[in-house]
Motif scaffolding. Structure first.
Motif, short mmCIF file in Angstrom:
data_model
loop_
_atom_site.label_atom_id
_atom_site.label_comp_id
_atom_site.label_asym_id
_atom_site.label_seq_id
_atom_site.Cartn_x
_atom_site.Cartn_y
_atom_site.Cartn_z
N GLU A 1 10.65 -3.35 -9.54
CA GLU A 1 9.94 -3.45 -8.76
C GLU A 1 10.98 -3.92 -7.68
OE1 GLU A 1 5.63 -3.68 -9.53
OE2 GLU A 1 6.60 -4.74 -11.55
N THR B 1 -0.85 -10.15 2.29
CA THR B 1 -1.88 -9.40 2.26
C THR B 1 -0.54 -8.46 4.07
OG1 THR B 1 -3.72 -9.75 1.63
CG2 THR B 1 -3.85 -7.89 2.84
N GLU C 1 2.47 -7.54 1.34
CA GLU C 1 2.63 -6.17 0.93
C GLU C 1 2.34 -4.91 1.95
OE1 GLU C 1 -1.27 -7.22 -0.98
OE2 GLU C 1 -0.11 -8.44 -2.38
N GLY D 1 6.00 -4.59 2.95
CA GLY D 1 6.81 -4.17 2.23
C GLY D 1 7.45 -5.03 1.40
N GLN E 1 4.95 -7.76 -4.01
CA GLN E 1 3.90 -7.20 -4.05
C GLN E 1 3.03 -7.91 -5.29
OE1 GLN E 1 4.87 -4.16 -6.50
NE2 GLN E 1 5.91 -2.84 -4.75
N SER E 2 1.81 -8.02 -4.80
CA SER E 2 0.77 -8.97 -5.76
C SER E 2 -0.23 -9.23 -6.56
CB SER E 2 1.02 -10.19 -4.95
OG SER E 2 -0.09 -10.12 -3.82
N SER E 3 -0.43 -9.95 -6.76
CA SER E 3 -1.78 -9.15 -8.55
C SER E 3 -2.60 -10.84 -8.57
CB SER E 3 -1.56 -8.27 -9.40
OG SER E 3 -1.09 -8.32 -10.51
N VAL F 1 9.32 -7.51 -3.06
CA VAL F 1 10.03 -6.73 -3.55
C VAL F 1 11.85 -6.41 -2.42
CG1 VAL F 1 10.13 -3.92 -2.56
CG2 VAL F 1 8.05 -5.26 -3.95
#
Length: 234
Positions: free
Chosen positions: A173, A202, A205, A208, A211-213, A220
C-alpha cells in the motif's frame, strides 16, 4: 527474568552497546534489571522522582507531557535501542514527562544514581548519551519553530514524516508507520485538535497521499507529503 540470561548478541546489536568490550558490557548489565511493559503500562510518570533510567530493547513507547493548563503533548516516541528517562543527564530530580508503552515492550532499567558509572564504562556509551541529549534538544527546537511559524497542515505533514523516519515499513500500500498511532496522537504531537487532524487526514486520503484507520497510518505518496511539508505556504 535475570539479566545474565539475555543473549549478549541481542544487546550488542543495539547501537548504544555496539562497541563495548565484553567486560564493560557485563559491568553495565550487572547494574540493570529487566522491565516488562505491557501495552498501556507506564515506565514512569511526569513529576515523580527520577529513580531510574532505561534502554528500550523491544516494543515502542510514547512520551507525553501535560502542560500547566492540562493539555497533553506527545513529545516523542521511544524506539528500540533508545535510552530514555535520563533526567539525571538533564540535572533534574524528576521526570519531565510520562512514558507509556503503546505495544508490549521490554526495557533494561538502571538506578539513576548509576548514571555516571554507566557512561564511564565506555567512551562510545558516553558519546551516544551526549548525542541523544543533543538530538532531543534539536528536536525540541524544531518542534517549537514549527508550532510558532507553520500552518497546521505543514505541522501535521512534518509529524507524519517524522513517524515514517522512525518506524516506516514498506508495504504494497505504501509506507506503514509500524506501530499504533491515532489521529489524537498526531494532534498531540502538533499542538492542534483531533477535529483539525481528522480534517487534514481526510483531505489527504482523498488526494491519495495517505490511508488511515483507527490506529494505522500508511503514507501512500511520501514524496508529495514531503513537498507539502516543505512548501512555503505561498
Amino acid at each position: 527474568m535475570a539479566v545474565h540470561r539475555l543473549d549478549r548478541s541481542l544487546i550488542r546489536n543495539l547501537s548504544i552497546f555496539q562497541y563495548m568490550s565484553d567486560a564493560d558490557l557485563d559491568n553495565v548489565l550487572a547494574m540493570a534489571s529487566v522491565r516488562q511493559l505491557p501495552d498501556g503500562a507506564t515506565a514512569f510518570m511526569q513529576g515523580i522522582e527520577a529513580t531510574e533510567f532505561f534502554c528500550l530493547l523491544s516494543g515502542r513507547l510514547k512520551v507525553i507531557q501535560t502542560t500547566p493548563d492540562g493539555q497533553q503533548v506527545v513529545v516523542r516516541h521511544v524506539n528500540p535501542g533508545d535510552i530514555f528517562g535520563i533526567a539525571r543527564a538533564m540535572r533534574r530530580p524528576d521526570y519531565p514527562a510520562t512514558a507509556t508503552a503503546i505495544v508490549d515492550s521490554l526495557a533494561l532499567a538502571w538506578p539513576s544514581n548509576q548514571w555516571e558509572a554507566f557512561i564511564a564504562r565506555s567512551p562510545t556509551l558516553a558519546l551516544n548519551a551526549l548525542q541523544t541529549v543533543g538530538q532531543r534538544l534539536q528536536d525540541a527546537h524544531t518542534r517549537i519553530l514549527e508550532l510558532s511559524t507553520e500552518e497546521v497542515e505543514r505541522r501535521v505533514a512534518h509529524a507524519v514524516l517524522r513517524l515514517v523516519r522512525q518506524a516506516g515499513k514498506k508495504t504494497e500500500e505504501g509506507i506503514l508507520i509500524d506501530f499504533p498511532v491515532t489521529r489524537q496522537d498526531i494532534a498531540e504531537m502538533t499542538g492542534t485538535t483531533l477535529h483539525t487532524v481528522s480534517r487534514v487526514m481526510t483531505a489527504w486520503e482523498a488526494k491519495g497521499l495517505v490511508q488511515s484507520s483507527r490506529k494505522r497510518v500508511v503514507v501512500v505518496d511520501p514524496h508529495r507529503l514531503y513537498l507539502l511539508a516543505e512548501s512555503s505556504g505561498d
